[in-house]
Design a protein around this motif. Structure first.
Motif, PDB file in Angstrom:
ATOM      1  N   HIS A   8       0.833  -1.197   0.000  1.00 60.04           N
ATOM      2  CA  HIS A   8       0.000   0.000   0.000  1.00 60.04           C
ATOM      3  C   HIS A   8       0.867   1.246   0.000  1.00 60.04           C
ATOM      4  O   HIS A   8       0.669   2.145  -0.811  1.00 60.04           O
ATOM      5  N   SER A   9       1.823   1.296   0.916  1.00 56.00           N
ATOM      6  CA  SER A   9       2.642   2.501   1.025  1.00 56.00           C
ATOM      7  C   SER A   9       3.588   2.653  -0.154  1.00 56.00           C
ATOM      8  O   SER A   9       3.984   3.758  -0.498  1.00 56.00           O
ATOM      9  N   SER A  10       3.943   1.557  -0.798  1.00 54.17           N
ATOM     10  CA  SER A  10       4.899   1.655  -1.892  1.00 54.17           C
ATOM     11  C   SER A  10       4.238   1.852  -3.252  1.00 54.17           C
ATOM     12  O   SER A  10       4.927   1.999  -4.256  1.00 54.17           O
ATOM     13  N   LYS A  27      10.248  12.026  -2.956  1.00 57.37           N
ATOM     14  CA  LYS A  27      10.405  12.237  -1.514  1.00 57.37           C
ATOM     15  C   LYS A  27      10.358  10.874  -0.816  1.00 57.37           C
ATOM     16  O   LYS A  27       9.733   9.944  -1.315  1.00 57.37           O
ATOM     17  N   ASP A  28      10.985  10.778   0.361  1.00 60.62           N
ATOM     18  CA  ASP A  28      10.836   9.528   1.108  1.00 60.62           C
ATOM     19  C   ASP A  28       9.454   9.529   1.780  1.00 60.62           C
ATOM     20  O   ASP A  28       8.773  10.551   1.848  1.00 60.62           O
ATOM     21  N   TYR A  29       9.017   8.370   2.277  1.00 65.84           N
ATOM     22  CA  TYR A  29       7.666   8.234   2.836  1.00 65.84           C
ATOM     23  C   TYR A  29       7.395   9.246   3.939  1.00 65.84           C
ATOM     24  O   TYR A  29       6.334   9.854   3.989  1.00 65.84           O
ATOM     25  N   GLY A  34       4.397  13.646   5.830  1.00 69.26           N
ATOM     26  CA  GLY A  34       4.520  14.633   6.893  1.00 69.26           C
ATOM     27  C   GLY A  34       4.852  14.007   8.226  1.00 69.26           C
ATOM     28  O   GLY A  34       4.491  14.520   9.276  1.00 69.26           O
ATOM     29  N   THR A  35       5.528  12.872   8.186  1.00 66.21           N
ATOM     30  CA  THR A  35       5.888  12.140   9.408  1.00 66.21           C
ATOM     31  C   THR A  35       7.383  11.854   9.392  1.00 66.21           C
ATOM     32  O   THR A  35       7.795  10.698   9.413  1.00 66.21           O
TER      33      THR A  35
END
Ligand SMILES: [Fe+2]
Length: 152
Positions: A8-10, A27-29, A34-35
């Motif tokens: 999901h995140s990738s 950008k990195d995750y 925003g974390t």
């Protein structure tokens, strides 16, 4: 916070790379979400409060028992939306668990349109580990598929 990477995140990254975007422009995750203090890892091995190790992964195999036995330690995973279970195995030295924690998704959402004709319903739930022992917390749904706001 340490997050285990998932399909999901990738998804955004995989799509960008598939269509030729250079990784250097992404950008990195943590920055994207925003974390920035969150760390994203492929898998994670933690030492539990009882001194035993546990392997965490998003979803390696439909059979988490095999993952646990392959890793030689207890194991936890999600990903398999219809699986909420704990299996146990042992060797002469130790007792291990293998836990599938279900999911926390709304099967009626557009993201899961691919599953609209599935005859099975996703199993919502969470897994917790207390003093090295796993416990499942199923989230019971009503006939409309809405959570009854009770943990059992
Ligand atoms: Fe997944």
């Amino acid at each position: 916070m340490i997050e285990v990477d998932s399909n999901h995140s990738s998804l955004v990254y995989r799509r960008a790379l598939k269509f030729g975007m250079s990784k250097e422009f992404l950008k990195d995750y943590g920055e994207f979400l925003g974390t920035k203090k969150w760390k994203w890892v492929d898998d994670l091995t933690l030492t539990m409060s009882n001194g035993q190790r546990c392997f965490f992964t998003h979803g390696r195999s439909a059979d988490i028992l095999k993952v646990s036995q392959t890793m030689g330690m207890s194991a936890c995973q999600g990903h398999y939306h219809t699986k909420l279970l704990i299996s146990w195995w042992a060797n002469p030295d130790n007792l291990f668990f293998a836990m599938n924690v279900g999911c926390l998704i709304n099967q009626k959402s557009m993201a899961f349109n691919y599953a609209k004709n599935f005859k099975t319903r996703f199993v919502l739930g969470c897994g917790i580990i207390i003093n090295g022992y796993p416990r499942l917390l199923p989230m019971v749904l009503d006939n409309k598929g809405d959570w009854i706001k009770t943990l059992v």
